[in-house]
Design a protein around this motif. Structure first.
Motif, mmCIF file in Angstrom:
data_model
loop_
_atom_site.group_PDB
_atom_site.id
_atom_site.type_symbol
_atom_site.label_atom_id
_atom_site.label_comp_id
_atom_site.label_asym_id
_atom_site.label_seq_id
_atom_site.Cartn_x
_atom_site.Cartn_y
_atom_site.Cartn_z
ATOM 1 N N ILE A 90 58.075 27.518 64.261
ATOM 2 C CA ILE A 90 56.801 28.252 64.238
ATOM 3 C C ILE A 90 56.167 28.246 65.631
ATOM 4 O O ILE A 90 55.727 29.276 66.131
ATOM 5 N N ARG A 91 56.170 27.078 66.260
ATOM 6 C CA ARG A 91 55.616 26.940 67.607
ATOM 7 C C ARG A 91 56.314 27.875 68.590
ATOM 8 O O ARG A 91 55.674 28.519 69.413
ATOM 9 N N ASP A 92 57.632 27.965 68.469
ATOM 10 C CA ASP A 92 58.408 28.756 69.433
ATOM 11 C C ASP A 92 58.357 30.255 69.157
ATOM 12 O O ASP A 92 58.793 31.042 69.993
ATOM 13 N N SER A 93 57.891 30.626 67.975
ATOM 14 C CA SER A 93 57.988 32.055 67.655
ATOM 15 C C SER A 93 56.652 32.706 67.321
ATOM 16 O O SER A 93 56.604 33.904 67.059
ATOM 17 N N GLY A 94 55.561 31.953 67.340
ATOM 18 C CA GLY A 94 54.291 32.597 66.996
ATOM 19 C C GLY A 94 53.099 31.666 67.010
ATOM 20 O O GLY A 94 53.127 30.597 67.613
ATOM 21 N N VAL A 95 52.064 32.106 66.321
ATOM 22 C CA VAL A 95 50.798 31.363 66.271
ATOM 23 C C VAL A 95 50.632 30.812 64.853
ATOM 24 O O VAL A 95 50.851 31.531 63.875
ATOM 25 N N SER A 96 50.218 29.553 64.760
ATOM 26 C CA SER A 96 49.989 28.986 63.426
ATOM 27 C C SER A 96 48.490 28.889 63.151
ATOM 28 O O SER A 96 47.718 28.464 64.022
ATOM 29 N N ILE A 97 48.116 29.292 61.971
ATOM 30 C CA ILE A 97 46.709 29.212 61.565
ATOM 31 C C ILE A 97 46.621 28.353 60.313
ATOM 32 O O ILE A 97 47.235 28.669 59.291
ATOM 33 N N HIS A 98 45.882 27.276 60.435
ATOM 34 C CA HIS A 98 45.702 26.391 59.279
ATOM 35 C C HIS A 98 44.482 26.836 58.485
ATOM 36 O O HIS A 98 43.365 26.873 59.013
ATOM 37 N N LEU A 99 44.684 27.180 57.237
ATOM 38 C CA LEU A 99 43.551 27.460 56.347
ATOM 39 C C LEU A 99 43.225 26.149 55.657
ATOM 40 O O LEU A 99 44.069 25.574 54.966
ATOM 41 N N SER A 100 41.999 25.678 55.838
ATOM 42 C CA SER A 100 41.641 24.403 55.228
ATOM 43 C C SER A 100 40.633 24.601 54.103
ATOM 44 O O SER A 100 39.863 25.554 54.102
ATOM 45 N N ALA A 101 40.681 23.672 53.164
ATOM 46 C CA ALA A 101 39.715 23.670 52.052
ATOM 47 C C ALA A 101 39.706 22.265 51.470
ATOM 48 O O ALA A 101 40.622 21.484 51.726
#
Ligand code: S3P
Length: 174
Positions: A90-101
């Motif tokens: 994921i790091r090497d191929s794009g942006v990660s977005i953490h949805l938290s709740a």
């Protein structure tokens, strides 16, 4: 660009991911759906018949396939980002977005269909997992609190804004 939504079961990765993809005009991919299609069984059946290691193996393979799609919003499963080899992809191929709740919020959502999520059958175990996984989710590029009562559309606008501000979008976002 590839945008990966990560976070615990029930935070809204699929719903928000679909809305974000629509907003950006990108294809939407849900990892669990691809796995189910390829294996020809539901996630629940895969866990019951083949076990979790088999599922994790397929999850990694499907993630690898998705990491070459030029533009996409990809909803991962709640466990995907917990494994370093997946995080590296994921790091090497794009942006990660953490949805938290909060756990209370996700539990109230998942409780209505607990049998669909094998790791939520026992709520005490799910609570333990929730706690253990936070340190992994914190490694995402961006974190968005998804429990403030916004509609998926409002959340999507906030995500686009944050992506622009953090400079993590590798090109102008529509
Ligand atoms: C899992 C989450 C599920 C699915 C599988 C395992 C997990 O996805 O991948 O049941 O380990 O948290 P959702 O987060 O979409 O429910």
């Amino acid at each position: 660009m590839r945008i990966y939504l990560v976070g615990f079961m029930g935070v809204g990765k699929t719903t928000v991911g679909r809305a974000l993809a629509e907003r950006l005009g990108f294809p939407f991919v849900d990892l669990d759906e691809v796995i189910e299609r390829e294996v020809g069984m539901s996630v629940r059946e895969i866990f019951d018949l083949h076990g979790e290691p088999f599922f994790r193996n397929r999850e990694h393979t499907v993630l690898r396939q998705c990491s070459t799609i030029p533009d996409a919003v990809i909803a991962t499963g709640g466990g995907t980002f917990v494994f370093e080899e997946n995080r590296a992809l994921i790091r090497d191929s794009g942006v990660s977005i953490h949805l938290s709740a909060s756990f209370d919020l996700v539990a109230s959502r998942v409780r209505t269909h607990p049998s669909e999520r094998p790791l939520f059958r026992d709520e005490r175990n799910a609570f333990r997992l929730f706690g253990e996984r936070q340190r992994h989710y914190r490694l995402a590029d961006v974190s968005i609190d998804a429990s403030v009562g916004e509609t998926p559309r409002e959340l999507v606008e906030r995500i686009v804004l944050v992506l622009r501000q953090t400079g993590r979008a590798d090109r102008a976002l529509p």
